[in-house]
Write a protein that holds these residues in place. Sequence first.
Motif, short mmCIF file in Angstrom:
data_model
loop_
_atom_site.label_atom_id
_atom_site.label_comp_id
_atom_site.label_asym_id
_atom_site.label_seq_id
_atom_site.Cartn_x
_atom_site.Cartn_y
_atom_site.Cartn_z
N VAL A 1 59.66 14.66 -29.00
CA VAL A 1 58.66 14.86 -30.05
C VAL A 1 59.24 14.49 -31.40
CG1 VAL A 1 57.13 16.53 -31.18
CG2 VAL A 1 57.63 16.76 -28.74
N ARG A 2 58.44 13.79 -32.20
CA ARG A 2 58.79 13.53 -33.61
C ARG A 2 57.59 13.99 -34.43
NH1 ARG A 2 63.73 11.96 -35.56
NH2 ARG A 2 63.82 10.32 -33.95
N THR A 3 57.84 14.76 -35.49
CA THR A 3 56.77 15.39 -36.25
C THR A 3 56.91 15.08 -37.74
OG1 THR A 3 56.60 17.19 -34.66
CG2 THR A 3 55.67 17.58 -36.83
N ARG B 1 64.32 9.84 -29.13
CA ARG B 1 63.04 10.47 -29.47
C ARG B 1 62.11 9.44 -30.11
NH1 ARG B 1 62.97 15.28 -33.10
NH2 ARG B 1 64.67 14.26 -34.20
N TYR C 1 44.55 19.83 -31.37
CA TYR C 1 45.06 18.47 -31.58
C TYR C 1 43.95 17.44 -31.41
CZ TYR C 1 49.96 19.95 -31.49
OH TYR C 1 51.17 20.53 -31.78
N VAL D 1 54.48 12.24 -29.26
CA VAL D 1 55.03 12.88 -28.06
C VAL D 1 55.11 11.84 -26.95
CG1 VAL D 1 54.79 14.76 -26.41
CG2 VAL D 1 53.92 15.04 -28.74
N ASP D 2 56.31 11.66 -26.40
CA ASP D 2 56.43 10.69 -25.31
C ASP D 2 56.36 11.37 -23.95
OD1 ASP D 2 58.94 11.75 -24.76
OD2 ASP D 2 60.05 10.09 -25.65
N THR D 3 56.29 10.56 -22.90
CA THR D 3 56.12 11.09 -21.55
C THR D 3 57.29 11.99 -21.14
OG1 THR D 3 55.00 9.03 -21.01
CG2 THR D 3 55.61 10.43 -19.17
N GLY E 1 58.81 13.99 -22.98
CA GLY E 1 58.79 15.25 -23.71
C GLY E 1 59.42 15.20 -25.08
N VAL F 1 54.06 6.75 -25.42
CA VAL F 1 53.99 7.71 -26.51
C VAL F 1 52.54 7.94 -26.91
CG1 VAL F 1 54.24 5.97 -28.32
CG2 VAL F 1 54.95 8.34 -28.77
N SER G 1 52.17 14.21 -35.03
CA SER G 1 53.30 14.21 -34.10
C SER G 1 53.16 13.08 -33.09
CB SER G 1 53.42 15.55 -33.39
OG SER G 1 52.22 15.88 -32.71
N CYS H 1 58.36 4.30 -28.83
CA CYS H 1 59.27 5.10 -28.01
C CYS H 1 60.14 4.19 -27.17
CB CYS H 1 58.48 6.06 -27.11
SG CYS H 1 57.56 5.22 -25.79
#
Length: 415
Positions: free
Chosen positions: A310-312, A220, A276, A304-306, A308, A260, A302, A251
Motif C-alpha cells: 500500500v502507498r498512501t 510497494r 472507498y 493497493v497492489d495484489t 498487499g 495495482v 491510496s 507497481c
Amino acid sequence: MNAAQRSSRTVSMAGFELTAGDAVIGQSGTLTVVKPGNGYTFRFSYAFGGASGTLESGDVRQVSHAAGRAVYRWRVPEELAQQIPDALRGTGTMSMAVYSGAEQVGSVQTAFTAYVPPSMAPTASVQVSAVSDNTVVSGWGVCVQGLSRVQYTVTAAGAGGASVQACRFTCGGQTVAGLSGKTAPIAAAGTLIPSAVVTDSRGRSVTAESEAVTVYAYHRPTLAAEVIRCKAGGTAAEDGAYLKVTGTASCASVGGRNTVQVRVRWRPAGGSWSGYTTLVSGAETVVGGGLAADAAYEAEVSAVDTAGGVRTVRQLLPPVSPVTLHLHSGGRGAAFGKRSTGEALECAWPAVFYGDVEVSGGLTLGGQALADALWPVGCVRLTAEDTEPQPSPEGAEWERVDCGMAGIYAWRRIT
C-alpha cells in the motif's frame, strides 16, 4: 622412507623380514619379503581395528622373486574404511606365516598404514522451493523479493563408514545450518544458485547446487495524487461541494502476476471516513457532494497492489473562510489557520520552529509511524555492538547478517 621409519615397520625372524608399504584402501599395497633362500612359501593375514582376514590367492600376487627377496601386491579391502569413520588413515598389522613345505616354521608381523581414498567423500543433493507468509504470493508459486523465503532440503550420506556431521546452506547472501530449513525473506532480485556444503566425520566436504531460483523484483506501489474542491461538473471551486481526484499509480509486475488499484476516501477533519471509491489510474474523477464550505476535509488516496503493498497520500482541504486561531469546544483543542476539529493541536499553515523540538509520544509521517518509515522491513542497519539496533520500531524483529567488516554488525529487519 628413512632408516628410522623402515626399522619401525620391519620385523626379523631367523633371516626373514616383512615390510608393508603404506596402502590406499580399495587399491593395492606392497609387501616386501626378505628370506634366507628358496624353498619357502608364505601366507599373509591382516588385522585392522576390529576387522581381520587372510589374503586369499585372488587378493595377493607375487610381482618379483629372487633367492633372497620377493615382492607381493595385495588388494586393500574397502571394508577397512568402516574401521576409521572419523579419520583419514589408520594403522593395522600384517602377519606373514612362513612354511617349509607343509610345515609352518614361524611367523613375522609388521605394521602398515591404510589411507582413505579421496573418492570416499560425502555425497549430497539439494532441493529448494519458494515459500511465503503472504497467502497471495504463496499462491503464485514464485520467489518474490522481500516477500518470499527459500525452503530447502539436503539429502546427504557419508562414504566408507563416515557420517554426515554438518551442512551449511547458502542462498542470496544468507547461510542456514542444518539439512533442512528456510532462509529469511530474500532481499535482492535476480537469479540465485542455492548451494549446500556437507561435511562428513572425516572432515571431507562436498558442495551441491540446486537449480537456479529466479527472484522477481518487488516494491510497494508508487503513487502521485492531487485532490481539489470542485463543482459537480469538475470545475475547480474553493467552496465546491465535490472533490476532483487524480491518482496515478504503478507497481512491480512480478512476471505479470501483480496489479495495482487506486482508490480514494474522505472525511470531515477529525470525523469518520467515507467508503472507498475506485479510481482509474491517471484519470480525473469527481466524488463527494454535500461538502460544507466552512468545514475542513481530509482526503486519502491510496494505491493497493495484489500482493498487499500500500502507498498512501493524504491531503487536507481547508474551509473557504480561513481563521487565524480557533479553539475546540471544551478547551481541549486548538487550530491555527483552520477550525479545530478534535482534541488536538492542529496547524493548516507551514510551520517553522526556531528552537528545539521534543516529542515524547509517537511520530507519524503520511499515516505511517516514523520509525517504520525510516527502517522498513528489509532494511539493513549497522551497529558497533553485537546487539539489536536501537531505537527499534515496536514489534520489529531483526536478524544478524554478514557484512564482511570486522567489529561491525549488520542487522536486517524481517518483521
